[in-house]
Design a protein around this motif. Structure first.
Motif, short mmCIF file in Angstrom:
data_model
loop_
_atom_site.label_atom_id
_atom_site.label_comp_id
_atom_site.label_asym_id
_atom_site.label_seq_id
_atom_site.Cartn_x
_atom_site.Cartn_y
_atom_site.Cartn_z
N ASP A 41 0.81 -1.22 0.00
CA ASP A 41 0.00 0.00 0.00
C ASP A 41 0.85 1.27 0.00
O ASP A 41 0.31 2.38 0.02
CB ASP A 41 -0.92 0.02 1.23
N ASP A 42 2.15 1.14 0.02
CA ASP A 42 3.04 2.30 0.11
C ASP A 42 3.17 2.98 -1.25
O ASP A 42 3.31 2.33 -2.28
CB ASP A 42 4.42 1.86 0.61
N THR A 43 3.11 4.31 -1.24
CA THR A 43 3.33 5.12 -2.44
C THR A 43 4.29 6.25 -2.10
O THR A 43 4.63 6.47 -0.94
CB THR A 43 2.02 5.73 -2.99
N ILE A 44 4.66 6.99 -3.11
CA ILE A 44 5.57 8.12 -2.95
C ILE A 44 4.85 9.35 -2.39
O ILE A 44 5.50 10.34 -2.02
CB ILE A 44 6.24 8.46 -4.31
N MET A 45 3.53 9.31 -2.25
CA MET A 45 2.77 10.51 -1.90
C MET A 45 3.17 11.15 -0.56
O MET A 45 3.17 12.38 -0.46
CB MET A 45 1.27 10.24 -1.98
N PRO A 46 3.57 10.41 0.48
CA PRO A 46 4.07 11.10 1.69
C PRO A 46 5.32 11.93 1.41
O PRO A 46 5.50 13.01 1.99
CB PRO A 46 4.36 9.96 2.66
N VAL A 47 6.16 11.47 0.50
CA VAL A 47 7.36 12.23 0.11
C VAL A 47 6.95 13.48 -0.66
O VAL A 47 7.47 14.58 -0.42
CB VAL A 47 8.31 11.36 -0.72
N VAL A 48 6.00 13.33 -1.57
CA VAL A 48 5.50 14.47 -2.34
C VAL A 48 4.89 15.50 -1.39
O VAL A 48 5.13 16.71 -1.53
CB VAL A 48 4.47 14.01 -3.40
N THR A 49 4.16 15.04 -0.39
CA THR A 49 3.57 15.95 0.60
C THR A 49 4.66 16.72 1.34
O THR A 49 4.53 17.92 1.57
CB THR A 49 2.68 15.17 1.59
N LEU A 50 5.74 16.03 1.71
CA LEU A 50 6.87 16.70 2.38
C LEU A 50 7.43 17.81 1.50
O LEU A 50 7.67 18.93 1.96
CB LEU A 50 7.96 15.68 2.72
N LEU A 51 7.64 17.52 0.22
CA LEU A 51 8.17 18.51 -0.71
C LEU A 51 7.21 19.69 -0.88
O LEU A 51 7.63 20.85 -0.92
CB LEU A 51 8.47 17.86 -2.06
N LEU A 54 4.19 18.67 -7.99
CA LEU A 54 5.49 19.29 -7.75
C LEU A 54 5.77 20.45 -8.70
O LEU A 54 6.42 21.43 -8.32
CB LEU A 54 6.60 18.24 -7.84
N THR A 55 5.25 20.38 -9.92
CA THR A 55 5.39 21.50 -10.85
C THR A 55 4.66 22.72 -10.31
O THR A 55 5.15 23.86 -10.45
CB THR A 55 4.86 21.11 -12.25
N HIS A 56 3.52 22.50 -9.67
CA HIS A 56 2.77 23.60 -9.06
C HIS A 56 3.63 24.41 -8.09
O HIS A 56 3.48 25.63 -7.97
CB HIS A 56 1.53 23.05 -8.34
N TRP A 57 4.56 23.74 -7.40
CA TRP A 57 5.41 24.40 -6.40
C TRP A 57 6.77 24.78 -6.98
O TRP A 57 7.73 25.03 -6.25
CB TRP A 57 5.56 23.51 -5.18
#
Length: 138
Positions: free
Chosen positions: A84-94, A126-129
């Motif tokens: 169930d793990d995705t990269i989204m927690p990392v994206v949220t951190l960024l 990430l492009t948004h930021w």
């Protein structure tokens, strides 16, 4: 008139830098030059360009926190990290870092996911930021 004569006599001339000598501490050894920092977060791929690889989102967050105040040349991200793990927690951190005015200093973020919907979600977020993001193959 006094200023003109002072300039012509060299009183106000700028200091001339002294030449460097081999024994001078200011001479840097080329072997100590900064090596590129290439981080990867992927559960399966080897990522041969990466200097460090995290296999879960939790490890990825730790890895980014370790490099919080340094420049990351490249960051390679996979969307699906197993189970169930995705990269989204990392994206949220960024995203949160950018929102608070302290974005991570990253040259380019490469998204190399086989999940096209997940990859597009990362790119848009990430492009948004104002992170430099590219789709790639690992």
């Amino acid at each position: 008139m006094a200023e003109a004569s002072a300039v012509t006599t060299g009183v106000f001339a700028p200091a001339v830098p002294q030449p460097l000598h081999c024994h001078d501490d200011r001479v840097k050894d080329d072997s100590a030059a900064r090596r590129p920092v290439v981080l990867g977060i992927d559960d399966l791929r080897q990522l041969p360009r990466a200097t460090r690889v995290a296999r879960t989102s939790c490890e990825g967050i730790q890895l980014l926190q370790e490099h919080r105040d340094s420049f990351i040349d490249e960051l390679w991200l996979d969307h699906d990290l197993g189970g169930d793990d995705t990269i989204m927690p990392v994206v949220t951190l960024l995203e949160e870092a950018a929102f608070s005015g302290r974005p991570f200093h990253i040259g380019t973020i490469f998204i190399h996911s086989a999940n096209p919907v997940g990859a597009e979600t990362i790119v848009r977020a990430l492009t948004h930021w104002s992170y430099q993001v590219r789709r790639a193959t690992a």
